[in-house]
Design an enzyme around this catalytic site. Sequence first.
Site, PDB file in Angstrom:
ATOM      1  N   GLU A   1       0.878  -1.145  -0.044  1.00 16.07           N
ATOM      2  CA  GLU A   1      -0.002  -0.012   0.009  1.00 16.07           C
ATOM      3  C   GLU A   1       0.619   1.485   0.002  1.00 16.07           C
ATOM      4  OE1 GLU A   1      -0.341  -2.683   1.935  1.00 16.07           O
ATOM      5  OE2 GLU A   1      -2.333  -3.018   2.324  1.00 16.07           O
TER       6      GLU A   1
ATOM      7  N   HIS B   1      23.650   5.071 -16.594  1.00 19.59           N
ATOM      8  CA  HIS B   1      22.477   5.575 -15.603  1.00 19.59           C
ATOM      9  C   HIS B   1      21.777   6.689 -15.954  1.00 19.59           C
ATOM     10  CE1 HIS B   1      25.746   3.176 -13.505  1.00 19.59           C
ATOM     11  NE2 HIS B   1      24.559   2.432 -13.142  1.00 19.59           N
TER      12      HIS B   1
END
Length: 742
Positions: free
Chosen positions: A19, A681
């Site tokens: 959640e 990256h």
Amino acid sequence: MNQVTTTILGYPRIGAHRELKRATEQYWAGRIDAGSLRQTAAELRRQTWRELSSAGLDAVPSNTFSLYDHVLDTIALVGATPERFAGAADPYFAMARGAEGVAPLEMTKWFDTNYHYLVPELGPETRFQLDWSKPLAEYGEALQMGIETRPVLLGPLSFVLLAKATTPDFAPLQLLDGLVELYAELLERLAAAGVAQVQLDEPVLAADRTQEELAALRRAYARLGSLSSRPRLLVATYFGQIGPALEILAHCPVEAIGLDFVSSPANLEALAAIGGLPGKTLVAGVVDGRNVWRTDPARALATCAALLGLCDRLVVSTSCSLLHVPLDLRAETSLEPRLRPRLAFARQKVDEVVRLGRALNGEETITADSGATERFLNPRVRARLDALGQGTPRAPHAERLAIQHAGLVLPPLATTTIGSFPQTGEVRQARADLRAGSLDQAAYERRMEAEIDRVIELQEDIGLDVLVHGEPERNDMVQYFAEQLDGYAATEHGWVQSYGTRYVRPPILFGDVSRPEPMTVRWAAYAQSRTNKPVKGMLTGPVTMLAWSFVRDDQPLGDTARQVALALRDEIHDLEAAGIRIIQVDEPALRELLPLRRADREAYLAWAVAAFRLATSGVADSTQIHTHMCYSEFGEIIGAIGDLDADVTSVEAARSKMELLGDLRASGYSRGIGPGVWDIHSPRVPSTEEIENALRTAVAAVDPALLWVNPDCGLKTRGYLETEASLRNMVQAALRVRRETA
Ligand code: GLN
Ligand code: ZN
């Protein structure tokens, strides 16, 4: 007799159904507001407290929840938010993720776990300012539910020692005394609010500490302990033996000390050696907080029995926060039935702690469950390993190199990639459809072959020298192999936080490992059939296979690594037989598993290197073995790079500008080296000139025949646009520098 009580040091924050991830990401995307994120967070905390107190723990922690990371929370707590975030709409998340034109804080691994924390930045400009709202509010929330909690804080020594300095000649330790005053104020505040006990985590004590740092520890806790109005203090240590810090803490005016007896049973002898903790409470970590195995009750009870005589009061606890294990075993519906009785996730570990406490108080007897100790042994694997020993070493590298050069006919500054190509939506969808059963195996294989065709064609067109199949069939470089090896199990809901909203589901290595069938040969051989250039086979090394899994604890890690190595050795043999002449065994986790204490490192590197060599030494001299690591600062493992005996090592180097070549040479490394020339990256495309310059620097340090040209790492997370452009520039640059050096 002492009355024994129970607690845990911390609990998962992410929720049974992830959640927290969902709410946080929705908040970032602007789909929900801060208020509803706070509501989700508060509900998760309430669930946790309800669970923990109804499970029967005597003391329940609070402030272990975090919206992102507890070190980041500490930065907010002490007001150490760097100036550049002052203008951000949400400075907390800006520190974690960056904001428009503002770089985030650095992130690094939390000791030797797979959790990552945000690195505080401290310097002469740092002005601490206390914001006690979070720990106080969480304490209040729990109290409203009728649950008295123990707020958990990162200790001041750990906070400064985990920080990085903003200027080169600044030592964050200089700020400790000032920070301790802030903690003093905080403790007084908490006491005023009715808090009876606070937990201060000092995990840095599990690593080697200087005299100066130990003196600082003594000063800090002498000061905090001397406050006239404060909660009782628990100084919690974990992740290993705490060495000389134990005696210091034993003499500090704190009420309780937490020690980890799982990662370091030697803490018991150390405690006995100093005459125990007279007058103090010992919080004994006897339930493993960072692995998924059930606790052996006999062993834990024996440890506790020995500890009873070494302290005033004993509290049974977990070895560290349960943050590092999945939440609840009950969520797993398809685990192998034999495996289930051996496992305990966070919720089950709480029950273990409670039951051990009851047993020690004579309220319950724990009978050993035979299923919990079943071992999953494979006599054939053991016999083969016994017969193999260390394996026969390969011929000296120079000899191999000559044979490989003659066979592979590669140019100097040969170009290649690290393995994966961008994973398109279609590729992911095909894997998902196969799993869901909406795509059959044959159709799936055709899709993968089509993807391989595309990737091979692209590489040929770009002009790379050594090709790869692109790894489209792999979800993850460890999970992919774990799913195919016997002795490994996967979970459905076993998520653990890696950083922020990134959670991983590590596979569980529970028994002797063996390889029922070849794992990668089919794809590598197909790729090789589509080109005349050599295709590099791609495997994950034994250390990395352990580092990113939950690993059995019934035998030394080195023994388990040998079993994985044997499976890889078989795979390598089959790849070779299928005509693959270059095989890369990735070990990005080699440095990660390095023990926290220097004294343990040599033994680790010995088994890590031996496992790699066992995996890779069965090939002909003409077969070239590559390895790959995702960093350029090798530090203490630099000597091990050569010891791996790989023919070629590729590493990250784009950002550090080839500095590592000097270090590697100084360490005696003399084999092939591929310093990355493209920082994968970021989506930025490096120019040809830029790569050429890097290569010229490299050529000055390395024989061009040993120099490889490749990106920093795999291209899985990149897009095709920048991948193609960058690889074309890379090949152009290699061609030019090759001509110059010819
Ligand atoms: N072969 C892997 C890839 O290219 C290596 C990944 C890694 O080093 N982490 O994706
Ligand atoms: Zn890498």
